[in-house]
Scaffold this active site. Structure first.
Site, PDB file in Angstrom:
ATOM      1  N   GLY C 157      38.402  81.365  60.536  1.00 54.21           N
ATOM      2  CA  GLY C 157      37.856  81.417  58.915  1.00 54.21           C
ATOM      3  C   GLY C 157      38.452  80.368  58.198  1.00 54.21           C
ATOM      4  N   CYS C 158      37.678  80.209  57.154  1.00 54.28           N
ATOM      5  CA  CYS C 158      37.698  79.118  56.320  1.00 54.28           C
ATOM      6  C   CYS C 158      39.132  79.265  55.472  1.00 54.28           C
ATOM      7  CB  CYS C 158      36.895  78.895  55.232  1.00 54.28           C
ATOM      8  SG  CYS C 158      36.363  80.315  54.481  1.00 54.28           S
ATOM      9  N   TYR C 159      39.595  80.483  54.908  1.00 55.45           N
ATOM     10  CA  TYR C 159      40.805  80.595  54.256  1.00 55.45           C
ATOM     11  C   TYR C 159      42.171  80.643  55.153  1.00 55.45           C
ATOM     12  CZ  TYR C 159      38.554  82.797  50.151  1.00 55.45           C
ATOM     13  OH  TYR C 159      37.628  83.013  48.976  1.00 55.45           O
ATOM     14  N   ALA C 160      41.633  81.288  56.585  1.00 50.92           N
ATOM     15  CA  ALA C 160      42.800  81.327  57.338  1.00 50.92           C
ATOM     16  C   ALA C 160      42.863  79.883  57.876  1.00 50.92           C
ATOM     17  CB  ALA C 160      42.400  82.013  58.794  1.00 50.92           C
ATOM     18  N   THR C 161      42.054  79.172  57.932  1.00 49.04           N
ATOM     19  CA  THR C 161      42.467  77.674  58.331  1.00 49.04           C
ATOM     20  C   THR C 161      43.382  76.915  57.219  1.00 49.04           C
ATOM     21  OG1 THR C 161      40.516  77.160  59.369  1.00 49.04           O
ATOM     22  CG2 THR C 161      41.358  75.268  58.691  1.00 49.04           C
TER      23      THR C 161
END
Lengths: 348, 348, 348, 348
Positions: C157-161
């Protein structure tokens, strides 16, 4: 990343930290046929990694910005791009031509053929009259042959590019019934340069729009000269530049009065034919009005046309990125033409 | 438009052309109990219609901006607002108090009670130590009684207002299990003032966001002082100011560790009770996170709370308009309290 | 423009008209080692030039978007990218693996290893348990070896990255003194997808900011799983996603409590060493906080670190483009790793 | 906050949740001479605090939005504002007039006097022909006497307001040498209404601009009708509506050809004289081009004029807030005129 062949063209850049200079750097460091050997700036005091100014370039290039050094640029470069403020390039043009360099000038110094007109609009006496006479106006789509042979290209103004690409074919076709064109242009704020300024301070410009220099913008005589050279008539342009709250892009709405007989469809076909060999002009279907985002970040100019036959009134809308087709992209396109390379080389 | 009674309060403003000064003018010219008799600015050389600077005020007021004139402001005004840069108001405060004026200072000069701390964070020796001792911290919701009796109010910083309103009740309740709070704040660009600047040039700031002065912002000791005075513990704030691409508004996300026992609903009730008499604080339902637009252009601070009981972790979000509750609105709210008027008088 | 060798990899894309799908198309049509042979979309009923959807691609490619056609994609492609909404890719993953294809899934279906956790956060029972067990979490910088051998990559996920790249090294070093991390993230609106929506209607979102799904965002367990696998401890993340008024980019401010002993400089060195072989992570100098614009349009993540030794408090800020490193760029980076190509191939 | 006298006017609103309805509510709840007794909306199923829709109104009013209820509005109100989509107000107008109510209609239903023209531009047969004949076009500055006596006011379109205010004086003076005017308008996105839509999704519209309905916008015949009624000639307007990335405001650049003899200064004086009794029109000095921000949030229209005598070409720029002078502010201004109140009552 890119291999540099012995035969690569060595290019220099004077004026590396304005928006046009920055954009030129972005294009040139990826161009397969050139090496950017000197990137100079008046605001640089000692060699500085380009990533210090443009943080996103970190880890992408080892280019250094260096102070202005005339001797060095003459020794090391074959072609020089000038991305300095208006009135500061004429002397450079003179000296670089004398040193047998090729030059693409992004300022206005070599655009107006008449030195009197230049002085009137730029407020300074022209000091490179001979070079002005040699300069070729670099609106690529209209001047390929002359550009190919030229040693000094006057790259067009951003507004002028959008207006002349929109109006050129109808002028060349001789179908205007009124020699005055109205050009209502709306520009992103990079067009005003990088120098901070109260009116372009973020909280002021966010949510704002306004007109400026109405009938007093220096691109107006440039458009008139370029268009008048295309046909038999002297063309007048009533030009209203306006700023909108975005960073990049110009949308021009052009109003002309034309001879009766052709409808929107026929005009669209005529424009398509006119630009058939021009990779960077895209003529849209009737009714498919272009948006700024279709061209921002690219060298394209998109154009759409509508004719109201009841009034012989023609509307042409053009959009382009003021920093690419309106400045650095077209400068590289012109360099490509000067060297006989593919017009799109290294640009997209 | 508004009738001026003989009994109206005559107020002055020093610093009329920054964003806070401008906002003060907008409020004061409509306030039914005051007359703005002197609006002075360092950048004004001769009396100038306010509409020359703030074009939207054309036809709305005949107020003139005038150059700084100490004698005049002392003769004509009962209360003076100081909307000057930090470190420039302490001398004014001293002289105006000596002239028996009341003062609301929007700069940071009278906020930090400890002159050593002031010098550390503001880089200048404090020269009005006696007045500093008298000054009352003007976070209205926490200090009404002292403000009422005060002759010198230190109006809080914009970030500090959002953080202290969000954290105050939990500190006062003594329910923190960790004395360090984390305050992650995001601010519109008016917070940086009106002076143009490369980083806030429109094309740079559009689409951008960044942190600055992390753990080094002068509002941090202000928050710590204000919060530490509310309870028994010394409170530390880890404070990260950040800018977002809009003109107005601050959203603060506050992270605290609290004693177990209360869930989001109970905390929300506790906050509502705490702010029951405060017309400008609105505590939202659980899960109804506020948006900047709920408060921009108003003097409100909206607050919402979430507790994760598994971790004793509490999150409080506050939003306010940095120029209103974070500056000029709160300054007028404080004036209203100083004169025993309704707290909302002339503000909404 | 680009030559296609016999040995080129044939790739397919299911989900071509969302923002991630669009960005994948932009990258893949220029990637020198692949040919995008099938670009399918649920919203496409008949083959349609890609320029009909993304007008700026006019004259740049002859790619056609086509309706979903399972048989065709299985016959023609070696690797398939899935850019569909969450919960819609697990079945595709199962069937494509059964057909011996390689898969990079940009949705959340194969990220959470525990099907119970998946059901809790995504609201749907997982129906591809065996494939879930085989899937490799595609945070390239932490998982290169496993990705290289994998046939099914769960792209993060974008936030997780942004969170895992910021926190990973400190977790791996075992230097956390508190297993709870606080991640305060601010995202551009493309992160919410292309579907129009009242809250993201332009006049609503312009000038606004707000938090949502606080402690309830499905990337939170993903971050916790990814970080917990790096060290000995179970890591908790208190995660606050927020939207800001721009189109692209995520800035995450991460707060951690660490063992004493290392200052900002030492941490910066440790991170640089950690990411020495990672071309897309750039660790900035102490105090040089990154801006969104340093990474928007690129596959880079920029990271900067500050430690307050008095509180053992560490702040790490990371920025990335949610559609590139946070989605499509990383997906291609993972494909490059799967095929043993240079990690940067075709991306910048 | 405001006292309600026995003699207060009871007003109703049908259409409370669109942008115009919202703006009407904001004005009416503060208007000293009216009480908003019914605020109805098709999207409301049960009485709902207005703060549930417009969060910033929390703690500011106890107004409730209610479902549409014809009987109630007829029983309780003296005047009704209609803020519904085009073609949905003609029946309401008929029934409310029959019930002896006064009506201000913000839709287009009663603007075009010719029912054939209405059907052509709005795509629906007009069903309230008698009421259409009675309706008065509510461009306040040109129609005060008729509005005063009217029971049904057709509030002008937002674009039409800007164009007619800019062109009206020159038409009335009979100084046009060409009966075709060119109106190039740029509007913020609230002009397109509140309904989410792919083109106005925030990530699409941010940084974008485009033209639409060129020569096909329904405000074009409205402008032509309004202007043609001012003088002896039939006026044609070539009208290009365009959207810019901001929420509020319209800037119109108007191009006309005029009889020789008057310069910019003389025209400016003539306009000032023309609008001398109009509190909401401000004619600027020559060269002082207005910005959107001069009028956003107000009921003002600012106008500036430039004439190029060499071409008999006149340029007039007008700016207004599309939701205030272009909709709800003008609607209240018209109500003020209908009741003989001060024109500015309750607006600023």
């Amino acid at each position: 990343v890119k291999q540099v062949f012995a035969s690569v063209l060595k290019v220099g850049l004077i004026g590396s930290t304005g928006y046009s200079g920055e954009e030129l750097i972005r294009i040139l460091i990826r161009h397969p046929k050139v090496k950017l050997v000197c990137a100079m700036s008046r605001s640089i005091k000692a060699p500085t990694g380009v990533e210090k100014r443009f943080g996103d370039l970190r880890k992408q290039t080892d280019l250094k910005l260096i102070p202005i050094d005339e001797e060095k640029i003459i020794q090391e470069c074959d072609l020089v791009f000038l991305a300095l403020p208006h009135t500061q390039t004429m002397e450079w043009g003179k000296r670089l031509l004398a040193a047998r360099k090729k030059v693409v000038d992004l300022a206005g110094d070599f655009r107006l053929k008449d030195p009197i007109l230049f002085e009137k609009w730029y407020g300074k006496k022209h000091t490179a009259i001979d070079e002005l006479a040699q300069a070729v106006y670099g609106l690529t789509e209209f001047n390929r042959e002359a550009i190919r042979k030229s040693r000094l290209v006057a790259n067009p103004g951003c507004y002028a590019t959008g207006v002349v690409l929109a109006a050129g074919p109808m002028v060349k076709e001789g179908r205007l019934s009124d020699t005055e064109l109205i050009a209502d242009s709306k520009s992103g704020i990079t067009g005003a340069g990088r120098e901070p300024n109260a009116r372009f301070h973020f909280p002021e410009m966010a949510g704002d729009m306004w007109a400026y220099k109405v009938n007093q913008h220096q691109h107006q005589p440039e458009m008139e000269q370029a268009l008048s050279r295309l046909g038999k008539d002297d063309i007048q342009v009533t030009f209203t530049p306006q700023v909108i709250p975005t960073d990049r892009g110009i949308l021009t709405t052009l109003y002309a009065r034309v001879h009766p007989g052709w409808d929107s469809q026929m005009w669209t076909q005529a424009y398509r034919k006119f630009y058939a060999e021009s990779p960077y002009v895209r003529v849209r279907d009737v009714g498919d009005w272009p948006r700024l985002k279709d061209v921002v970040g690219t060298n394209f100019t998109d154009i759409a046309i509508s004719v109201n036959p009841a009034r012989d009134r023609m509307i042409v809308i053009s959009v382009l990125d003021n920093l690419v087709k309106g400045a650095s992209g077209q400068a590289v396109q012109n360099m490509n033409v000067m060297y006989g390379w593919k017009e799109t080389e290294g640009i997209s």
